[in-house]
Design an enzyme around this catalytic site. Sequence first.
Site, PDB file in Angstrom:
ATOM      1  N   ASP A  46      15.959 -42.133   6.671  1.00  0.00           N
ATOM      2  CA  ASP A  46      15.555 -40.843   7.226  1.00  0.00           C
ATOM      3  C   ASP A  46      15.386 -39.864   6.066  1.00  0.00           C
ATOM      4  O   ASP A  46      16.058 -38.834   5.999  1.00  0.00           O
ATOM      5  CB  ASP A  46      16.595 -40.346   8.226  1.00  0.00           C
ATOM      6  CG  ASP A  46      16.116 -39.144   9.024  1.00  0.00           C
ATOM      7  OD1 ASP A  46      14.887 -38.877   9.052  1.00  0.00           O
ATOM      8  OD2 ASP A  46      16.966 -38.451   9.623  1.00  0.00           O
ATOM      9  N   ASN A  79      17.663 -33.974   4.058  1.00  0.00           N
ATOM     10  CA  ASN A  79      18.731 -34.939   3.811  1.00  0.00           C
ATOM     11  C   ASN A  79      18.975 -35.238   2.342  1.00  0.00           C
ATOM     12  O   ASN A  79      19.665 -36.197   2.020  1.00  0.00           O
ATOM     13  CB  ASN A  79      18.431 -36.232   4.578  1.00  0.00           C
ATOM     14  CG  ASN A  79      18.564 -36.018   6.072  1.00  0.00           C
ATOM     15  OD1 ASN A  79      19.256 -35.104   6.508  1.00  0.00           O
ATOM     16  ND2 ASN A  79      17.923 -36.860   6.857  1.00  0.00           N
TER      17      ASN A  79
END
Length: 266
Positions: A192, A197
């Site tokens: 992801d 992130n």
Amino acid sequence: MLGRVSPADAPRLTLPEPLRRALPAARWERVTGGASGASVWRSTRFVVKVQPRQAHAGSTLQQERERLRWFAGRVPVPELVGFEVTPDAEYLVMTRVPGISMSHPDALLHPERVVTLLARALRELHALSIRDCPFTRTLAVALPLARERVQAGVVDESDFDEERQGRSAVSVFNELARTRPAQEDLVVTHGDATLDNLIVSGEYVEGLIDLGRAGIADRHIDLALAWREVRGELGDVYAGMFLDLYGRALVDEGKLAYYMLLDELF
């Protein structure tokens, strides 16, 4: 005032007793409610993720805990502090990584730095030995999970990318099955790899977060999401620069499209 939430009405973090005993008293700030259904809270030193226990989740916090343990010492990730499960939810506690996400407006003021650090971080991650990695997210794993989510009706079709608005999850899955690549270029992936992130501070990536979908998969599962994010935030020039810095010889543009399509079902 209409639309404002008073402090008395604001959501509060309630921890299971073992975590309350283990963690120091702190003022917890709610950061976000993620697409996975997890809510995220932070103090000055720690981050707590809370996710309802539900069928057909894209990933669980137990999976993230296992991956944090494996990645520790290999690439920069938060330190695992605690994990608890109740009948209703999972709770994962980690150290707070210093810095800001690559999607933060202050980070995006330096687009060349963003794409340089992003390409470097993914190259380093993808250089890890797949022989040592116990987690798998190949198409043999991901496509059955996607089918289960489609059949369960948990895919949010309203959140599809603009070019797929109006399509059904079933039609997306059918296209994935029909156009499945013949070969996968397997590496250790984040799973992801959005700008949210990766946490940066100055010239360094301080940590990779939200690793619940990490594992052995085609490198394009990361390249596709990272490229899409850079293009959306910084434009085509920097999206191209990101691929150049990562290594154009390793990029298959057809696979970029395929893995962006796969992401719609998660």
